[in-house]
Every structure is written in C-alpha cells, then in structure tokens.
Design an enzyme around this catalytic site. Sequence first.
Site, PDB file in Angstrom:
ATOM      1  N   GLN A  10       0.829  -1.201   0.000  1.00 44.42           N
ATOM      2  CA  GLN A  10       0.000   0.000   0.000  1.00 44.42           C
ATOM      3  C   GLN A  10       0.871   1.262   0.000  1.00 44.42           C
ATOM      4  OE1 GLN A  10      -3.962  -0.202   2.160  1.00 44.42           O
ATOM      5  NE2 GLN A  10      -2.800  -1.696   3.339  1.00 44.42           N
ATOM      6  N   SER A  93       4.820  -6.171   2.564  1.00 48.35           N
ATOM      7  CA  SER A  93       3.505  -6.248   3.214  1.00 48.35           C
ATOM      8  C   SER A  93       2.495  -6.943   2.296  1.00 48.35           C
ATOM      9  CB  SER A  93       3.054  -4.843   3.625  1.00 48.35           C
ATOM     10  OG  SER A  93       1.880  -4.905   4.417  1.00 48.35           O
ATOM     11  N   LEU A  94       1.472  -6.224   1.844  1.00 48.27           N
ATOM     12  CA  LEU A  94       0.499  -6.797   0.912  1.00 48.27           C
ATOM     13  C   LEU A  94       1.187  -7.479  -0.265  1.00 48.27           C
ATOM     14  CD1 LEU A  94      -2.348  -6.956  -0.544  1.00 48.27           C
ATOM     15  CD2 LEU A  94      -1.647  -4.797  -1.600  1.00 48.27           C
ATOM     16  N   ARG A 118      -8.576  -9.102   4.208  1.00 51.09           N
ATOM     17  CA  ARG A 118      -7.476  -8.559   5.021  1.00 51.09           C
ATOM     18  C   ARG A 118      -7.662  -7.065   5.232  1.00 51.09           C
ATOM     19  NH1 ARG A 118      -2.133  -6.520   3.795  1.00 51.09           N
ATOM     20  NH2 ARG A 118      -0.501  -7.252   5.234  1.00 51.09           N
ATOM     21  N   HIS A 202       0.881  -3.452  10.818  1.00 57.58           N
ATOM     22  CA  HIS A 202       2.035  -4.173  11.349  1.00 57.58           C
ATOM     23  C   HIS A 202       2.323  -3.876  12.816  1.00 57.58           C
ATOM     24  CE1 HIS A 202       2.798  -5.743   7.402  1.00 57.58           C
ATOM     25  NE2 HIS A 202       2.705  -4.521   6.912  1.00 57.58           N
ATOM     26  N   GLN A 251       2.808 -11.769   9.881  1.00 56.72           N
ATOM     27  CA  GLN A 251       3.176 -10.573   9.116  1.00 56.72           C
ATOM     28  C   GLN A 251       2.345  -9.358   9.514  1.00 56.72           C
ATOM     29  OE1 GLN A 251       1.187  -9.271   5.850  1.00 56.72           O
ATOM     30  NE2 GLN A 251       2.806  -9.666   4.359  1.00 56.72           N
TER      31      GLN A 251
END
Length: 323
Positions: A10, A93-94, A118, A202, A251
């Site tokens: 993102q 991340s994503l 998510r 996170h 994660q």
Amino acid sequence: MGFGFVFPGQGSQSVGMLAELAGSSEGAPLRETFSEARGVLGYDLWGLISAGPAEQLNATEYTQPALLAAGIALWRLWRQRGGPEPAAVCGHSLGEFTALTAAEALEFAEALVLVRARGQLMQAAVSQGSGAMAAILGLEDAVVIQVCQDSADGQVLEAVNFNAPGQVVVAGERPAVQRAIEAARGRGAKRAVVLPVSVPAHSSLMRPAAERLAERLAAVRWRAPRLAFISAVDAQEHRDPAELPALLTRQLVSAVRWTDTVRALAARGLNPIIECGPGKVLTALNRRIGRENNEENMECLTLEDRGSLEQALAAVACGGDDA
C-alpha cells in the site's frame, strides 16, 4: 545467478495507474486480469483505478485488491512478452500475497478474496482515527526504536517498517505517534511526518485482525511456491506451504524488514531487482539499500509503463537467461 522480482504494498496506488500499458496493443493481459478481478469481487476494479475517486481507492479494502491485481497483471504481461522467471520473489507487506500468487502458491481468485478480507479486517480492528503511522527519516534504526520506547507512555507505539537505512515507519495509537514525531525531530530526524493511511499496519493493534485472518488463511489450499519466496517478515526463504498461513498471520502484527530482505536478494547475487507493480516506491528504497550495502552494481528497475518494461526486458536479456 538470475534476477529478483519485488511486489509493492500500500502506498504505490494512484488513480490512472497502468493506463498507458492497458491501452496499448499489448495490454491484453492487463485487461483480462482486471476482468477476472471484476468477476471475483463483484465490482469494476479497473474503473475505480482509472477514474477514482482517490478516497475510495485509498481505502484499504479497495487498495489491497487493486495492487494485487496490478502486480499480477504486470507479471502476466512480463511472461507474455517472453520475460524469464526470476530466481526469487518477495513483497512488501500486501506485496507478499502478490509474490506468492506469481509463484503459484495461491490462486489469483483466492488471493483477491483474501486481501479484500485482510483490508476489511485491518480497518475494523481499530476505530476510525484512533491509529496512525509516521515516516521517520535520517535516524538510525536503534534510535527510532528508542524513540518509540520513550514516547509510548503506556500506549501502543512500535517501529513497523524498516524500509531502508535511515527510513523507518512507526505505528500505533495516534497520540503516541504524534509524541514520537516530536521526539524524533528533537533527536535530529531530517523528516518525521504522519502518513496518509487509515490503519496502523504491522503494529500489535492489528492483533484482532490477525486472529480473524488466520481462520481465512487456514481454509485456503496452499501449494509450495514454484519460485524461491523470500519473506520480509524474517528475510528468509520459505518453501513449505504449511508454513505460509502462520507466516502471513504473523506478518500483520510484525515489522516489515525490507532492508534485510533486499540484502538477502543481493547476497544471492540477484541482479537486477525489478519492481513489478505501479510506481517506484520500492525501487527508490532498493537503490538506497544497495548504496548503503556497497552494492554499486546492483541495478534496480521498474515495470510500470512501456518504456520501463522494455528496459527491464533488455536488462535481463543482456544478463543472460540463467534465471
């Protein structure tokens, strides 16, 4: 030794992204990918990307499917153009979901459903406006960690993205993040600014989302990644499909160790490192990591328009097809 592919998270999205490639004579893989996404999601994801509004595209439940579809569309175009497979893939991340989809550990349709959920779970985990994230530039990692400890004052405040030397993102409860910004400036940070994101990703505030996401991840039929997958959770390769649900659950509440991940790619001798997604966020970070790691010859490329696609294809061809 080959090259590496990295998939962004993102922050790389923008209204109008990939328009040039999608409208070109070779844009069929992009159009087909977003048509498939529409069938899965039940709304026109390409229309949202093309025309906005930006506020909706930037809402995490829409951002995550948009970036996943963009990354896979570019991956399919790369392969259609004869681009060889990379020696390793990873994601920020994503972007780990995109990397695992490219590596065929996860079906594209399943990945779309997962990342939409998510995003929804992340948004629901904290009340609107109660959490925040901030980028701190120009301080050592250890100093930023100490700033978090000193500024928490009983609230959640954590260093969550180690993006490059001298570039760390913190997340937590909004008042604590504001205190960290002031403290970082007092410690000599070049910049310390709140990021325009809707959730403190996170951080431990995402634990309720992680617990619910774990149930969804456990229900998916995972396969062993066909390409080497390096996770930014620990900068290690993960081959066992049984590990992946727990890894992606972890994660959500642990730091993105991007600096260590890019160093792991460099340690394998992978060059170039190609960002497969819209924008150049990771490419800028990768170049900085390369400089700090004395990897002067590490080439960092993007795949976001026709020019960058041709440049990347030429770079890999010149390097030989040993991936």
